[in-house]
Design a protein around this motif. Structure first.
Motif, PDB file in Angstrom:
ATOM      1  N   VAL A  90       0.834  -1.205   0.000  1.00  0.00           N
ATOM      2  CA  VAL A  90       0.000   0.000   0.000  1.00  0.00           C
ATOM      3  C   VAL A  90       0.868   1.254   0.000  1.00  0.00           C
ATOM      4  O   VAL A  90       0.653   2.190  -0.788  1.00  0.00           O
ATOM      5  CB  VAL A  90      -0.949  -0.012   1.213  1.00  0.00           C
ATOM      6  N   TYR A  91       1.868   1.284   0.861  1.00  0.00           N
ATOM      7  CA  TYR A  91       2.675   2.501   0.959  1.00  0.00           C
ATOM      8  C   TYR A  91       3.727   2.583  -0.144  1.00  0.00           C
ATOM      9  O   TYR A  91       4.093   3.689  -0.565  1.00  0.00           O
ATOM     10  CB  TYR A  91       3.277   2.614   2.362  1.00  0.00           C
ATOM     11  N   MET A  92       4.179   1.440  -0.657  1.00  0.00           N
ATOM     12  CA  MET A  92       5.078   1.491  -1.809  1.00  0.00           C
ATOM     13  C   MET A  92       4.350   2.052  -3.026  1.00  0.00           C
ATOM     14  O   MET A  92       4.938   2.795  -3.834  1.00  0.00           O
ATOM     15  CB  MET A  92       5.636   0.099  -2.120  1.00  0.00           C
ATOM     16  N   GLU A  93       3.088   1.717  -3.174  1.00  0.00           N
ATOM     17  CA  GLU A  93       2.305   2.279  -4.272  1.00  0.00           C
ATOM     18  C   GLU A  93       2.239   3.796  -4.153  1.00  0.00           C
ATOM     19  O   GLU A  93       2.362   4.522  -5.150  1.00  0.00           O
ATOM     20  CB  GLU A  93       0.895   1.674  -4.271  1.00  0.00           C
ATOM     21  N   ALA A  94       2.081   4.287  -2.935  1.00  0.00           N
ATOM     22  CA  ALA A  94       2.051   5.733  -2.716  1.00  0.00           C
ATOM     23  C   ALA A  94       3.412   6.360  -3.017  1.00  0.00           C
ATOM     24  O   ALA A  94       3.500   7.425  -3.642  1.00  0.00           O
ATOM     25  CB  ALA A  94       1.635   6.028  -1.277  1.00  0.00           C
ATOM     26  N   VAL A  95       4.492   5.722  -2.568  1.00  0.00           N
ATOM     27  CA  VAL A  95       5.839   6.232  -2.835  1.00  0.00           C
ATOM     28  C   VAL A  95       6.092   6.316  -4.332  1.00  0.00           C
ATOM     29  O   VAL A  95       6.586   7.323  -4.851  1.00  0.00           O
ATOM     30  CB  VAL A  95       6.894   5.342  -2.145  1.00  0.00           C
ATOM     31  N   GLN A  96       5.758   5.253  -5.050  1.00  0.00           N
ATOM     32  CA  GLN A  96       6.008   5.233  -6.490  1.00  0.00           C
ATOM     33  C   GLN A  96       5.147   6.247  -7.225  1.00  0.00           C
ATOM     34  O   GLN A  96       5.603   6.887  -8.178  1.00  0.00           O
ATOM     35  CB  GLN A  96       5.779   3.817  -7.029  1.00  0.00           C
ATOM     36  N   ALA A  97       3.904   6.426  -6.777  1.00  0.00           N
ATOM     37  CA  ALA A  97       3.031   7.415  -7.414  1.00  0.00           C
ATOM     38  C   ALA A  97       3.562   8.828  -7.203  1.00  0.00           C
ATOM     39  O   ALA A  97       3.474   9.682  -8.093  1.00  0.00           O
ATOM     40  CB  ALA A  97       1.616   7.293  -6.859  1.00  0.00           C
ATOM     41  N   ALA A  98       4.145   9.071  -6.035  1.00  0.00           N
ATOM     42  CA  ALA A  98       4.604  10.421  -5.709  1.00  0.00           C
ATOM     43  C   ALA A  98       5.981  10.729  -6.273  1.00  0.00           C
ATOM     44  O   ALA A  98       6.256  11.865  -6.672  1.00  0.00           O
ATOM     45  CB  ALA A  98       4.616  10.603  -4.191  1.00  0.00           C
ATOM     46  N   THR A  99       6.871   9.725  -6.317  1.00  0.00           N
ATOM     47  CA  THR A  99       8.269   9.985  -6.680  1.00  0.00           C
ATOM     48  C   THR A  99       8.690   9.344  -7.987  1.00  0.00           C
ATOM     49  O   THR A  99       9.758   9.654  -8.506  1.00  0.00           O
ATOM     50  CB  THR A  99       9.212   9.482  -5.568  1.00  0.00           C
ATOM     51  N   GLN A 101       9.568   6.309  -8.283  1.00  0.00           N
ATOM     52  CA  GLN A 101      10.453   5.181  -7.989  1.00  0.00           C
ATOM     53  C   GLN A 101      10.204   4.716  -6.564  1.00  0.00           C
ATOM     54  O   GLN A 101       9.488   5.363  -5.803  1.00  0.00           O
ATOM     55  CB  GLN A 101      11.920   5.592  -8.159  1.00  0.00           C
ATOM     56  N   GLY A 102      10.804   3.589  -6.231  1.00  0.00           N
ATOM     57  CA  GLY A 102      10.634   3.060  -4.888  1.00  0.00           C
ATOM     58  C   GLY A 102      11.775   2.131  -4.561  1.00  0.00           C
ATOM     59  O   GLY A 102      12.675   1.907  -5.376  1.00  0.00           O
ATOM     60  N   GLY A 103      11.767   1.576  -3.379  1.00  0.00           N
ATOM     61  CA  GLY A 103      12.818   0.662  -2.953  1.00  0.00           C
ATOM     62  C   GLY A 103      12.871   0.608  -1.451  1.00  0.00           C
ATOM     63  O   GLY A 103      12.053   1.231  -0.753  1.00  0.00           O
ATOM     64  N   TRP A 104      13.844  -0.121  -0.952  1.00  0.00           N
ATOM     65  CA  TRP A 104      13.967  -0.312   0.488  1.00  0.00           C
ATOM     66  C   TRP A 104      15.376   0.055   0.928  1.00  0.00           C
ATOM     67  O   TRP A 104      16.323  -0.191   0.185  1.00  0.00           O
ATOM     68  CB  TRP A 104      13.643  -1.769   0.841  1.00  0.00           C
ATOM     69  N   PRO A 105      15.505   0.646   2.108  1.00  0.00           N
ATOM     70  CA  PRO A 105      14.435   0.918   3.071  1.00  0.00           C
ATOM     71  C   PRO A 105      13.440   1.936   2.525  1.00  0.00           C
ATOM     72  O   PRO A 105      13.823   2.872   1.831  1.00  0.00           O
ATOM     73  CB  PRO A 105      15.182   1.483   4.278  1.00  0.00           C
ATOM     74  N   MET A 106      12.180   1.732   2.849  1.00  0.00           N
ATOM     75  CA  MET A 106      11.136   2.691   2.497  1.00  0.00           C
ATOM     76  C   MET A 106      10.833   3.534   3.740  1.00  0.00           C
ATOM     77  O   MET A 106      10.618   2.992   4.828  1.00  0.00           O
ATOM     78  CB  MET A 106       9.883   1.963   2.024  1.00  0.00           C
ATOM     79  N   THR A 107      10.842   4.845   3.543  1.00  0.00           N
ATOM     80  CA  THR A 107      10.636   5.782   4.640  1.00  0.00           C
ATOM     81  C   THR A 107       9.431   6.643   4.305  1.00  0.00           C
ATOM     82  O   THR A 107       9.450   7.372   3.304  1.00  0.00           O
ATOM     83  CB  THR A 107      11.882   6.669   4.824  1.00  0.00           C
ATOM     84  N   VAL A 108       8.378   6.540   5.106  1.00  0.00           N
ATOM     85  CA  VAL A 108       7.136   7.254   4.827  1.00  0.00           C
ATOM     86  C   VAL A 108       6.661   7.932   6.110  1.00  0.00           C
ATOM     87  O   VAL A 108       6.672   7.323   7.182  1.00  0.00           O
ATOM     88  CB  VAL A 108       6.036   6.296   4.313  1.00  0.00           C
ATOM     89  N   GLU A 115      -2.407   8.062   7.059  1.00  0.00           N
ATOM     90  CA  GLU A 115      -2.404   8.625   5.711  1.00  0.00           C
ATOM     91  C   GLU A 115      -1.011   9.172   5.393  1.00  0.00           C
ATOM     92  O   GLU A 115      -0.455   9.955   6.180  1.00  0.00           O
ATOM     93  CB  GLU A 115      -3.437   9.745   5.609  1.00  0.00           C
ATOM     94  N   PRO A 116      -0.423   8.797   4.253  1.00  0.00           N
ATOM     95  CA  PRO A 116       0.948   9.222   3.942  1.00  0.00           C
ATOM     96  C   PRO A 116       0.989  10.645   3.395  1.00  0.00           C
ATOM     97  O   PRO A 116       0.101  11.067   2.660  1.00  0.00           O
ATOM     98  CB  PRO A 116       1.373   8.220   2.866  1.00  0.00           C
ATOM     99  N   THR A 121      13.244   6.855   0.456  1.00  0.00           N
ATOM    100  CA  THR A 121      13.787   5.506   0.648  1.00  0.00           C
ATOM    101  C   THR A 121      14.944   5.610   1.641  1.00  0.00           C
ATOM    102  O   THR A 121      14.734   5.896   2.804  1.00  0.00           O
ATOM    103  CB  THR A 121      14.212   4.889  -0.696  1.00  0.00           C
ATOM    104  N   TYR A 122      16.163   5.431   1.152  1.00  0.00           N
ATOM    105  CA  TYR A 122      17.337   5.601   2.009  1.00  0.00           C
ATOM    106  C   TYR A 122      17.673   7.078   2.147  1.00  0.00           C
ATOM    107  O   TYR A 122      17.700   7.817   1.160  1.00  0.00           O
ATOM    108  CB  TYR A 122      18.525   4.851   1.406  1.00  0.00           C
TER     109      TYR A 122
END
Length: 678
Positions: A90-99, A101-108, A115-116, A121-122
């Motif tokens: 759920v939160y990776m989808e939000a990260v990718q929609a906003a930025t 890209q995505g990956g780990w560590p994920m920081t939200v 609500e994010p 990420t790092y």
């Protein structure tokens, strides 16, 4: 003082139990605390074998000053993405929609309502290389929360609304036709790397599910181009640094396009999927290399990832002690020419350096090289090569070993059960088959409740608290169905049926769309739903495959119709993104072929029964299912496919059916092989 993570079962969370950060596990209590204090939540998501997760933990989460600021201004929540894939998704989808890209560590950063509103990420502890420092980010978020809280809240609510609008609708799409699968082959051909195998450029990931599709597509269509892509990719990976040339098993991915330097963590799911691919490539071609790699990978899983309780651990870390007390990525696996000479002596070290591509300059870092077998032309002394490998492996075993994430994940153990059952059957390795049975027993005893509900993880034989997600039900069902086909034990079909009935009741809506969480699971900001295959088959496509196989073994029209509905989405992905629909495409190939159903009846101790059974197992017909057992009535048959199938003139016999039509039985293994096309 340990923080609240000290009582968790996730090895990744336990690694952070002594941080000065006052971590909370994901829980209602954590968000209640954020509401009570009127502060945002810092959500940090990672996993045990993640290199950059360890780096950020060391740089920032172990830093007393950063931890004190974090504790004062936030409620910090730590999540193991392997334990809570729903939260991660759920939160990776939000990260990718906003930025993008995505990956780990994920920081939200989240509101107390989860609500994010800010993503990353790092983060390094101080600003560098154009990245903001973690302390600067914390201070910026704190200031925004204090001075512009209404604006922050509106951003968060807008993000949640956008995510809520992404639910997939099935419409009237049926499964893809033969004509609709051809564009997938064309697109894969365009993306294929003819020089080094695989698809796309760096970083390059093992395309195990795409290779399964191509193998099945070649059987149905005769496409040599499909088989050539599988052969080239499988050989390039097996000869590259992504494959452990001493101990077997594959790393997560290659940082370059030539498979030379891997990201060194070894995941159970990669090795299970690739073990099965290489076994299937051997089945299709007789390749000696495929046979060797399948067996070495199976042995790696049992030796390095097997747990005392009979299951399989999740992963080995990329990092280990380099011998100086410093943890370095790849330290366990890489070699310098001097290290070769120390173990092998001058002459053998010179030969080993040539065989394995070890150079003075090095192919990795600080003059070290990742072992490869790049030279396919030069003849090697097989006896000497085996001796060199054994001595190097013995020496490597004395190095500090990478850490192991001992967590048992249901889905990935299901993948391992399928791979080990088939590999054990193909190559007459009863020990591998027993390892598959032991893992299946563990899943039933520890992970599966009387209500056919699965728990996602266990550690040291104790189940975790988190509910299984769709991929757990689907992959475990796949493993159980494969195990039944190899062993002839119908109880595994029964267990698979219970799990798949739960999929239909709890994970499927009225239109046939599938969700990654059950309808009674914890409510997140959106119900996760992802049909694309990535590192593993998506829960959606894995469910389609298991439903189809179960229907073929039992004659259940309900399960077959559910599989066909689920494949409707693959129809939309086939031509546009086949690299992310590999398993869905493979299941679609099985549906186009029938799949074929083989019932072998006869006494299990009879050599003729065993020969017919082996012939069926070695068929390359896409998605073929096999049931073996004594002749029985409908009431007594262990597997419904066996019901009402008598012996043939007192001899063991095989019945082949396809699309509700059955051929005359045969007692001759060669005739059976001819009918099955292999």
């Amino acid at each position: 003082m340990p923080n609240r993570l000290a009582h968790e079962t996730s090895p990744y969370l336990l690694q952070h139990a002594d941080n000065p950060v006052d971590w909370w596990p994901w829980s209602p209590e954590a968000f209640a605390e954020a509401r009570r204090r009127a502060v945002p939540v810092l959500l940090s998501v990672g996993y045990s074998s993640c290199h950059w997760c360890h780096v950020m933990a060391h740089e920032s989460f172990a830093d007393e000053a950063i931890a004190a600021y974090l504790n004062e201004h936030f409620v910090p929540v730590k999540v193991d993405r392997e334990e809570r894939p729903d939260v991660d998704a759920v939160y990776m989808e939000a990260v990718q929609a906003a930025t993008g890209q995505g990956g780990w560590p994920m920081t939200v950063f989240l509101t107390p309502e989860a609500e994010p509103f800010y993503f990353g990420t790092y983060f390094p502890p101080e600003s560098r290389h154009g990245m903001p420092g973690f302390r600067d980010v914390l201070e910026g978020v704190t200031a925004a929360w204090a001075d512009r809280r209404e604006e922050v809240g509106e951003v968060a609510r807008r993000i949640v609304r956008d995510l809520a609008g992404r639910s997939l609708t099935m419409g009237d799409a049926g499964p893809p036709s033969a004509e609709e699968l051809h564009p997938a082959l064309l697109e894969l051909t365009r993306e294929f790397d003819p020089a080094h195998g695989g698809f796309g450029g760096a970083p390059k990931f093992p395309p195990s599910m795409v290779l399964e599709f191509l193998l099945r597509h070649q059987v149905r269509t005769g496409s040599e181009a499909a088989l050539d892509m599988v052969r080239a990719t499988a050989e390039a990976m097996a000869r590259g640094g992504i494959y452990d040339q001493l101990g077997g098993g594959f790393a997560r991915y290659s940082v370059d396009s030539e498979w030379v330097v891997p990201h060194f963590e070894k995941m159970l799911y990669d090795n299970a999927l690739l073990c099965r691919v290489y076994a299937h490539l051997w089945r299709a071609t007789g390749s000696a290399l495929a046979r060797r790699v399948a067996l070495e990978t199976a042995d790696f899983m049992v030796r390095e990832l097997g747990t005392a309780q009979g299951g399989f651990a999740s992963a080995l870390d990329a990092d280990s002690d380099d011998g100086t007390g410093h943890h370095a990525e790849g330290a366990y696996y890489v070699w310098t020419p001097a290290q070769l000479r120390e173990v092998l002596g001058e002459t053998d070290a010179r030969d080993a350096a040539e065989w394995f591509g070890v150079t003075e300059a090095g192919t990795f870092e600080e003059g070290a090289s990742v072992l490869q077998l790049p030279d396919t032309e030069r003849l090697m002394d097989a006896t000497k090569l085996a001796s060199v490998r054994a001595r190097l492996l013995q020496a490597r075993d004395r190095r500090p070993r990478p850490g192991r994430d001992d967590k048992v994940v249901a889905a990935w153990n299901g993948l391992a059960i399928a791979a080990l059952a088939e590999t054990g059957a193909y190559f007459d390795r009863p020990d591998l088959l027993q390892a598959a049975v032991d893992a299946a027993d563990l899943l039933v005893r520890v992970h599966m409740g009387f209500d056919a509900r699965l728990l996602r993880t266990s550690l040291d034989g104790t189940a975790g608290a988190h509910a299984g997600v769709l991929e757990d039900y689907a992959d475990v069902a796949e493993g159980f169905l494969t195990l039944s086909q190899v062993t002839g034990e119908g109880v595994w079909v029964d267990f698979a049926g219970l799990l798949l009935d739960t999929v239909l009741a709890r994970f499927t809506d009225e239109n046939g769309a599938l969700y990654d969480t059950a309808d009674d699971a914890e409510t997140l900001i959106r119900r996760p739903q992802d049909p694309t295959d990535s590192a593993t088959p998506s829960g959606w496509t894995a469910a389609a495959g298991a439903l189809l196989s179960y229907a073929a073994l039992t004659g259940s029209d309900r399960h077959r119709r559910a599989a066909e509905r689920a494949l409707g989405l693959v129809r939309q992905l086939a031509g546009r993104a086949p690299r992310f629909a590999g398993w869905g495409l493979a299941v679609a190939e099985a549906l186009l072929d029938g799949p074929r159903e083989v019932a072998v009846v006869g006494p299990p101790e009879d050599a003729a029964t065993r020969e017919l059974h082996r012939t069926a197992l070695l068929s390359t017909a896409p998605g073929l299912v096999v049931a073996v057992g004594e002749p029985a009535s409908a009431e007594d048959a262990e597997v419904p496919l066996l019901a009402g199938r008598p012996l043939l003139d007192g001899r063991p016999a095989a019945y082949v059916c396809r699309r509700f039509t059955c051929e005359a039985p045969t007692a001759d293994a060669k005739t059976l092989g001819d009918r099955l096309g292999g």
